[in-house]
Motif scaffolding. Structure first.
Motif, PDB file in Angstrom:
ATOM      1  N   TYR A 102      20.946  59.063  40.875  1.00 59.59           N
ATOM      2  CA  TYR A 102      19.681  58.767  41.122  1.00 59.59           C
ATOM      3  C   TYR A 102      19.028  59.396  40.028  1.00 59.59           C
ATOM      4  O   TYR A 102      19.211  60.674  38.539  1.00 59.59           O
ATOM      5  CB  TYR A 102      19.023  59.071  42.514  1.00 59.59           C
ATOM      6  N   ASP A 103      17.448  59.201  38.967  1.00 55.87           N
ATOM      7  CA  ASP A 103      17.163  59.798  38.508  1.00 55.87           C
ATOM      8  C   ASP A 103      15.610  60.083  38.411  1.00 55.87           C
ATOM      9  O   ASP A 103      15.189  58.879  38.514  1.00 55.87           O
ATOM     10  CB  ASP A 103      17.649  58.804  36.909  1.00 55.87           C
ATOM     11  N   THR A 104      14.526  60.962  38.302  1.00 59.65           N
ATOM     12  CA  THR A 104      13.718  61.048  38.720  1.00 59.65           C
ATOM     13  C   THR A 104      12.385  60.191  38.056  1.00 59.65           C
ATOM     14  O   THR A 104      11.518  60.301  38.668  1.00 59.65           O
ATOM     15  CB  THR A 104      12.752  62.263  38.839  1.00 59.65           C
ATOM     16  N   ALA A 105      12.628  60.253  36.324  1.00 59.14           N
ATOM     17  CA  ALA A 105      12.166  59.462  36.252  1.00 59.14           C
ATOM     18  C   ALA A 105      11.634  57.888  36.173  1.00 59.14           C
ATOM     19  O   ALA A 105      11.567  56.622  36.108  1.00 59.14           O
ATOM     20  CB  ALA A 105      12.321  59.656  34.851  1.00 59.14           C
ATOM     21  N   ILE A 106      13.318  57.163  36.945  1.00 60.08           N
ATOM     22  CA  ILE A 106      13.624  56.192  37.545  1.00 60.08           C
ATOM     23  C   ILE A 106      12.929  55.076  38.422  1.00 60.08           C
ATOM     24  O   ILE A 106      12.697  56.157  39.104  1.00 60.08           O
ATOM     25  CB  ILE A 106      15.065  55.603  37.170  1.00 60.08           C
ATOM     26  N   SER A 107      11.677  54.124  38.662  1.00 63.53           N
ATOM     27  CA  SER A 107      11.060  53.822  39.666  1.00 63.53           C
ATOM     28  C   SER A 107      12.204  52.830  40.358  1.00 63.53           C
ATOM     29  O   SER A 107      13.492  51.887  39.910  1.00 63.53           O
ATOM     30  CB  SER A 107      10.253  52.509  39.075  1.00 63.53           C
ATOM     31  N   TYR A 112       9.482  56.874  43.043  1.00 57.12           N
ATOM     32  CA  TYR A 112      10.425  57.540  42.285  1.00 57.12           C
ATOM     33  C   TYR A 112      10.906  58.223  43.242  1.00 57.12           C
ATOM     34  O   TYR A 112      10.194  58.824  44.669  1.00 57.12           O
ATOM     35  CB  TYR A 112       9.657  58.460  41.802  1.00 57.12           C
ATOM     36  N   ASP A 114      13.266  62.610  44.084  1.00 56.13           N
ATOM     37  CA  ASP A 114      12.981  64.255  43.561  1.00 56.13           C
ATOM     38  C   ASP A 114      13.422  64.800  45.002  1.00 56.13           C
ATOM     39  O   ASP A 114      14.242  63.989  45.681  1.00 56.13           O
ATOM     40  CB  ASP A 114      10.860  64.207  44.169  1.00 56.13           C
ATOM     41  N   ASN A 322      23.890  53.845  31.861  1.00 56.58           N
ATOM     42  CA  ASN A 322      23.061  54.466  32.706  1.00 56.58           C
ATOM     43  C   ASN A 322      22.827  54.460  33.883  1.00 56.58           C
ATOM     44  O   ASN A 322      23.130  53.462  35.198  1.00 56.58           O
ATOM     45  CB  ASN A 322      21.646  54.444  32.709  1.00 56.58           C
ATOM     46  N   GLU A 325      20.711  53.701  37.176  1.00 53.83           N
ATOM     47  CA  GLU A 325      19.939  52.268  37.759  1.00 53.83           C
ATOM     48  C   GLU A 325      20.548  51.717  38.217  1.00 53.83           C
ATOM     49  O   GLU A 325      21.853  52.302  38.819  1.00 53.83           O
ATOM     50  CB  GLU A 325      20.323  51.494  36.080  1.00 53.83           C
TER      51      GLU A 325
END
Length: 371
Positions: A102-107, A112, A114, A322, A325
């Protein structure tokens, strides 16, 4: 023998649908061809309504009108499987962030992620138990949530209507049930699209129960055998027209006047894949049958499979996929095929390995500990 063949073609039809689900979650730029809208066919959620319609094929009326027994069976066959898959991934939420899945900046579907506190973990598990869990890596499991609730609703509705309609008038019972289910689908769509009021998954339950009911009727009442060349041709024309002229019909955002269109397009798609499935032979039929039988696990694990594919390709190339994603990022046809194969066959490998471990290790140790 006839029963075995019948089940095999249904499994093959489910395989076509689940492969379409996997392909639909691969981010790939399809060629723009006006009269051959490949991108529309892949993006249009025809495969999910088809799954619902297939879900009604073998429902037994005598079991459906006994909700206590029917729902208990579905708790065992669907609800518990949801928990077995969803709760472990919910508990791994922070770990998935740590490893870069996961990435906190990806919707992810408009939301989002966290890091969670202990309280959020408890809340997440409670939401899973009450069919409201939302962990992105198993996000496709929303389908099973809706399927379970739709089957329960259909059983309860059938039981109530059976009680309040005259026992000698089966036609009245069927007509009332059909009208109530159709009305529910229309109301659910109106709430979503006119009043912008949506309870996630709940609104779709009414549409799904309608499609399940249609699947039940076309196989059990009208004895559709999916072997008529004329109907196949008509279905092909209908499916094509929906793609070219309408751009498909969405399950989630269908307008209230599109319930008939949704039903017709789903039936057309179902007839096409069922027609082909019944004529599939040899190794292709065997492989597709296995894929269809395990479609539940492909649905649950294909996002994880995409991430493992990205990790693997990052180790042997400089593409730098990525991993965070959710959808597989395929920039060329070779990657598209790579992710498609991984999304389908890695979940099959997961479940095969788990069953081997369960049968040959865990059960044996448990048995010995009881001696």
């Amino acid at each position: 023998m006839a029963s075995k063949e019948r089940l095999e073609w249904v499994d093959i039809a489910k395989a076509f649908a689940i492969i379409a689900v996997v392909l639909g979650h691969i981010s790939y730029q399809y060629p723009e061809i006006a009269l051959l809208p490949i991108g529309t066919i892949m993006a249009w959620l025809w495969h999910v309504p088809v799954f619902f319609m297939i879900g009604g094929f073998f429902l037994k009326e005598e079991k459906l009108v006994k909700p206590a027994v029917f729902i208990k069976g579905k708790i065992r066959s669907l609800y518990l499987l949801i928990l077995y898959i969803y709760i472990p991934f919910t508990l791994l939420h922070n770990v998935l962030l740590d490893v870069g899945f996961y990435d906190t900046a990806i919707s992810y579907g408009g939301k989002y992620v966290d890091y969670w506190t202990v309280g959020q973990f408890v809340r997440g598990c409670v939401e899973v138990v009450f069919l409201a869990g939302r962990e992105p890596i198993v996000g496709a499991m929303w389908f099973v949530y809706v399927l379970f609730m739709a089957l329960c609703y259909l059983s309860l509705l059938s039981f109530i209507l059976k009680k309040i309609t005259p026992p000698y008038n089966e036609h009245l019972y069927e007509q009332v049930r059909c009208c109530v289910l159709l009305l529910g689908a229309v109301v659910g769509s109106i709430l979503t699209n006119i009043f912008d009021f949506t309870i996630p998954r709940f609104n779709n339950v009414f549409t799904a129960s309608w499609l399940i009911y249609i699947g039940m009727q076309i196989v059990q009442r009208y004895k559709v055998r999916f072997d008529n060349y004329f109907v196949f041709g008509m279905s092909l024309i209908a499916f094509y027209s929906f793609c070219v002229l309408r751009g498909g019909v969405s399950l989630n955002r269908n307008r209230f006047d599109d319930i008939v269109s949704l039903t017709a397009s789903t039936f057309a798609a179902l007839y096409l894949i069922a027609f082909v499935s019944k004529r599939s032979k040899g190794w292709f039929a065997k492989v597709m049958s296995v894929i269809g039988k395990e479609s539940f696990y492909i649905m649950g694990f294909h996002f994880l499979a995409f991430k493992l594919c990205s990790l693997a390709i990052n180790q042997v190339s400089d593409l730098h996929q990525n991993v965070a994603e959710l959808e597989a990022p395929a920039t060329n046809l070779l990657l598209y095929v790579y992710y498609a194969l991984g999304g389908v066959f890695l979940p099959l490998a997961f479940i095969w390995a788990w069953r081997k471990i369960w049968r040959n290790v865990i059960k044996i140790k448990f048995f010995k500990s009881c001696l």
